[in-house]
Design a protein around this motif. Structure first.
Motif, short mmCIF file in Angstrom:
data_model
loop_
_atom_site.label_atom_id
_atom_site.label_comp_id
_atom_site.label_asym_id
_atom_site.label_seq_id
_atom_site.Cartn_x
_atom_site.Cartn_y
_atom_site.Cartn_z
N MET A 1 0.83 -1.16 0.00
CA MET A 1 0.00 0.00 0.00
C MET A 1 0.88 1.23 0.00
SD MET A 1 -1.90 0.87 3.62
CE MET A 1 -1.87 -0.84 3.95
N LYS A 2 0.53 2.21 -0.80
CA LYS A 2 1.31 3.44 -0.89
C LYS A 2 0.76 4.46 0.10
CE LYS A 2 2.85 2.92 -5.58
NZ LYS A 2 3.05 3.57 -6.86
N LEU A 3 1.61 4.89 1.00
CA LEU A 3 1.17 5.83 2.03
C LEU A 3 0.70 7.14 1.44
CD1 LEU A 3 3.89 5.20 4.76
CD2 LEU A 3 1.57 4.27 4.63
N GLU A 4 1.31 7.57 0.33
CA GLU A 4 0.90 8.85 -0.26
C GLU A 4 -0.50 8.81 -0.85
OE1 GLU A 4 3.63 6.68 -3.18
OE2 GLU A 4 3.81 7.29 -1.10
N ASP A 5 -1.06 7.62 -1.03
CA ASP A 5 -2.43 7.49 -1.54
C ASP A 5 -3.48 7.52 -0.43
OD1 ASP A 5 -1.39 7.29 -4.09
OD2 ASP A 5 -1.45 5.10 -4.12
N ASN A 88 14.43 5.15 7.89
CA ASN A 88 13.09 5.29 7.34
C ASN A 88 12.74 6.78 7.39
OD1 ASN A 88 11.95 2.46 6.89
ND2 ASN A 88 12.95 2.34 8.87
N GLU A 90 11.39 10.33 6.51
CA GLU A 90 10.23 10.91 5.84
C GLU A 90 10.19 12.40 6.09
OE1 GLU A 90 7.88 9.77 3.77
OE2 GLU A 90 8.77 7.78 3.76
N ARG A 105 6.62 3.29 7.95
CA ARG A 105 7.66 2.63 7.13
C ARG A 105 8.54 1.75 8.01
NH1 ARG A 105 6.66 4.27 2.24
NH2 ARG A 105 6.41 6.46 1.72
N GLY A 110 3.48 -0.11 4.65
CA GLY A 110 3.43 0.87 3.56
C GLY A 110 4.74 0.98 2.82
N GLU A 111 4.63 1.44 1.59
CA GLU A 111 5.83 1.61 0.77
C GLU A 111 6.07 3.08 0.53
OE1 GLU A 111 4.62 0.68 -3.43
OE2 GLU A 111 3.90 -1.14 -2.49
#
Length: 111
Positions: A1-5, A88, A90, A105, A110-111
């Motif tokens: 799952m993409k965290l930015e989504d 990790n 961010e 992360r 999440g990726e």
């Protein structure tokens, strides 16, 4: 799952579950520092107080943690492995958001 989504609310819920290990009871409450709290009110993405609970949880698990500002954005970095440094990092406009993303992360959510 993409965290930015994910939306901020989805990120807060994922942090509650995957990082903090919070599971609401039948009435929707979780215990944070022995205080019953509605799960919806735990909002580490927006609340620095809730985000700092995440930092403390990671620190208590012996995951190295650093939070700072690079002159443009806030950043957070947590180790993936207890007692070892595996970055990790961010960046985000606000510290709580950076903390949430780095923590997710670090725990592999999440990726």
């Amino acid at each position: 799952m993409k965290l930015e989504d994910l939306s901020p609310e989805e990120i807060s819920a994922l942090v509650a579950e995957k990082v903090m290990g919070l599971r609401p009871d039948a009435d929707g409450y979780v215990s944070i520092n022995s205080i019953p709290v509605r799960i919806e009110s735990f909002d580490p993405y927006h609340s620095i107080a809730d985000a700092w609970e995440v930092v403390e949880k990671m620190r208590n698990e012996r995951r190295l943690s650093v939070v700072g500002w690079d002159g443009n954005k806030m950043w957070a970095d947590f180790s993936s492995k207890k007692g070892e440094w595996e970055r990790n990092l961010e960046h985000a406009d606000a510290a709580p958001a950076a903390i949430c993303l780095a923590a997710l992360r670090a725990v592999g959510a999440g990726e």
